[in-house]
Design an enzyme around this catalytic site. Structure first.
Site, PDB file in Angstrom:
ATOM      1  N   GLY A  12       0.782  -1.238   0.000  1.00  0.00           N
ATOM      2  CA  GLY A  12       0.000   0.000   0.000  1.00  0.00           C
ATOM      3  C   GLY A  12       0.811   1.283   0.000  1.00  0.00           C
ATOM      4  N   SER A  13       2.018   1.248  -0.556  1.00  0.00           N
ATOM      5  CA  SER A  13       2.791   2.500  -0.574  1.00  0.00           C
ATOM      6  C   SER A  13       2.129   3.523  -1.498  1.00  0.00           C
ATOM      7  CB  SER A  13       4.249   2.252  -0.974  1.00  0.00           C
ATOM      8  OG  SER A  13       4.344   1.825  -2.313  1.00  0.00           O
ATOM      9  N   ASN A  14       1.545   3.075  -2.604  1.00  0.00           N
ATOM     10  CA  ASN A  14       0.824   4.012  -3.482  1.00  0.00           C
ATOM     11  C   ASN A  14      -0.435   4.533  -2.805  1.00  0.00           C
ATOM     12  OD1 ASN A  14       1.937   4.338  -6.359  1.00  0.00           O
ATOM     13  ND2 ASN A  14       2.262   2.167  -5.901  1.00  0.00           N
ATOM     14  N   LEU A  85      -4.941  -6.807  -6.943  1.00  0.00           N
ATOM     15  CA  LEU A  85      -4.585  -7.934  -7.813  1.00  0.00           C
ATOM     16  C   LEU A  85      -5.763  -8.712  -8.386  1.00  0.00           C
ATOM     17  CD1 LEU A  85      -1.426  -9.307  -5.976  1.00  0.00           C
ATOM     18  CD2 LEU A  85      -1.587  -7.759  -7.929  1.00  0.00           C
ATOM     19  N   ASN A 102      -6.367   2.367 -12.906  1.00  0.00           N
ATOM     20  CA  ASN A 102      -5.345   1.432 -12.409  1.00  0.00           C
ATOM     21  C   ASN A 102      -3.958   1.975 -12.718  1.00  0.00           C
ATOM     22  OD1 ASN A 102      -4.310  -1.109 -11.411  1.00  0.00           O
ATOM     23  ND2 ASN A 102      -3.937  -1.688 -13.543  1.00  0.00           N
ATOM     24  N   HIS A 104      -0.103   0.456 -13.602  1.00  0.00           N
ATOM     25  CA  HIS A 104       0.627  -0.762 -13.961  1.00  0.00           C
ATOM     26  C   HIS A 104       2.116  -0.426 -14.011  1.00  0.00           C
ATOM     27  CE1 HIS A 104       0.989  -4.773 -15.575  1.00  0.00           C
ATOM     28  NE2 HIS A 104       1.903  -4.294 -16.406  1.00  0.00           N
ATOM     29  N   ASP A 145      -5.653  -4.816 -18.080  1.00  0.00           N
ATOM     30  CA  ASP A 145      -4.584  -3.923 -18.571  1.00  0.00           C
ATOM     31  C   ASP A 145      -4.807  -3.422 -20.000  1.00  0.00           C
ATOM     32  OD1 ASP A 145      -3.238  -4.205 -16.171  1.00  0.00           O
ATOM     33  OD2 ASP A 145      -2.073  -5.906 -16.874  1.00  0.00           O
ATOM     34  N   GLU A 174       5.817   6.072  -9.532  1.00  0.00           N
ATOM     35  CA  GLU A 174       4.400   5.892  -9.174  1.00  0.00           C
ATOM     36  C   GLU A 174       3.986   6.867  -8.084  1.00  0.00           C
ATOM     37  OE1 GLU A 174       3.533   1.262 -10.181  1.00  0.00           O
ATOM     38  OE2 GLU A 174       4.267   1.671  -8.173  1.00  0.00           O
TER      39      GLU A 174
HETATM   40  C1  GRF Z   1       2.757  -1.072  -7.812  1.00  0.00           C
HETATM   41  O1  GRF Z   1       4.003  -1.266  -8.415  1.00  0.00           O
HETATM   42  C2  GRF Z   1       1.670  -0.975  -8.850  1.00  0.00           C
HETATM   43  O2  GRF Z   1       2.103  -0.515 -10.076  1.00  0.00           O
HETATM   44  C3  GRF Z   1       1.222  -2.396  -8.999  1.00  0.00           C
HETATM   45  O3  GRF Z   1       1.339  -2.952  -7.715  1.00  0.00           O
HETATM   46  C4  GRF Z   1       2.354  -2.278  -6.988  1.00  0.00           C
HETATM   47  C5  GRF Z   1       1.758  -1.906  -5.656  1.00  0.00           C
HETATM   48  O4  GRF Z   1       2.719  -1.416  -4.753  1.00  0.00           O
HETATM   49  N1  GRF Z   1      -0.088  -2.445  -9.607  1.00  0.00           N
HETATM   50  P1  GRF Z   1       2.247  -0.783  -3.371  1.00  0.00           P
HETATM   51  O5  GRF Z   1       1.380  -1.814  -2.669  1.00  0.00           O
HETATM   52  O6  GRF Z   1       1.464   0.457  -3.683  1.00  0.00           O
HETATM   53  O7  GRF Z   1       3.482  -0.499  -2.602  1.00  0.00           O
END
Ligand code: GRF
Length: 189
Positions: A12-14, A85, A102, A104, A145, A174
């Site tokens: 969940g870093s994003n 996922l 999304n 990717h 995708d 990202e």
């Molecule tokens: C990211 O690299 C994103 O592109 C992919 O899954 C990864 C998730 O990373 N779909 P995080 O959980 O946000 O750290």
């Protein structure tokens, strides 16, 4: 205030970057986070930032309409898949047409599709000896995708890169570009 809802499966870093970015915005807030894994790191991150979370099973998502109905009650302006996922079922895509986005970790249409997630993507890029990789932020349709691209950002692939070093470079892209692209979509679409 516009409403963002996030789906995530892992660390969940994003998701955290998006939550933090919009906590300082007068345009939108992340109002809810859905997660399909009971022990995913993203749940603690969301709780830390005061974002309510819901975990759910395959049955909730695909058979019972539980998540579809919950989403409808939340009235999101955008649904953000941030490292999520599972394939989003057609009824959700239909209800929220052009509202699901999304990210990717490669330059689609290459290195996308079923099974192409996490290190599988980076290992495939390295095996093909690509000079560049990057990120693709895109709308989600019924096929993995393959929805309309909103933005792609490139980064170099260096000799000696590993899946880990490439993933680190891509995560930085990202974290910078995902929140500002969401903001752009909220304003422009
Ligand atoms: C990211 O690299 C994103 O592109 C992919 O899954 C990864 C998730 O990373 N779909 P995080 O959980 O946000 O750290």
């Amino acid at each position: 205030m516009k409403k963002l809802v996030i789906f995530a499966s892992g660390n969940g870093s994003n998701a955290e970057q998006i939550i933090k970015y919009f906590n300082n915005s007068d345009l939108a807030r992340v109002t809810h986070l859905f997660c399909n894994k009971l022990n995913a790191g993203v749940l603690a991150k969301a709780a830390h930032h005061g974002v309510p979370t819901t975990t759910f099973s395959r049955e909730d998502f695909y058979d019972l309409d539980t998540i579809h109905n919950h989403l409808k009650s939340l009235e999101p302006d955008l649904i953000i898949l941030a490292g999520f996922l599972w394939k989003v079922p057609a009824n959700i895509i239909k209800t929220f047409k052009d509202k699901v986005i999304n990210i990717h970790p490669a330059l689609l249409p290459k290195y996308g599709g079923k099974g192409m997630y996490g290190d599988n993507v980076h290992n495939a890029v390295l095996a093909a000896r690509e000079d560049y990789s990057g990120i693709t932020i895109h709308f989600v349709n019924e096929i993995y995708d393959s929805g309309k691209t909103i933005v792609q950002v490139h980064c170099p692939v260096y000799n000696g890169d590993t899946a880990e070093s490439l993933a680190t470079r891509i995560h930085k892209l990202e974290h910078h570009f995902f929140p500002i692209t969401i903001e752009h979509v909220l304003k422009e679409y």
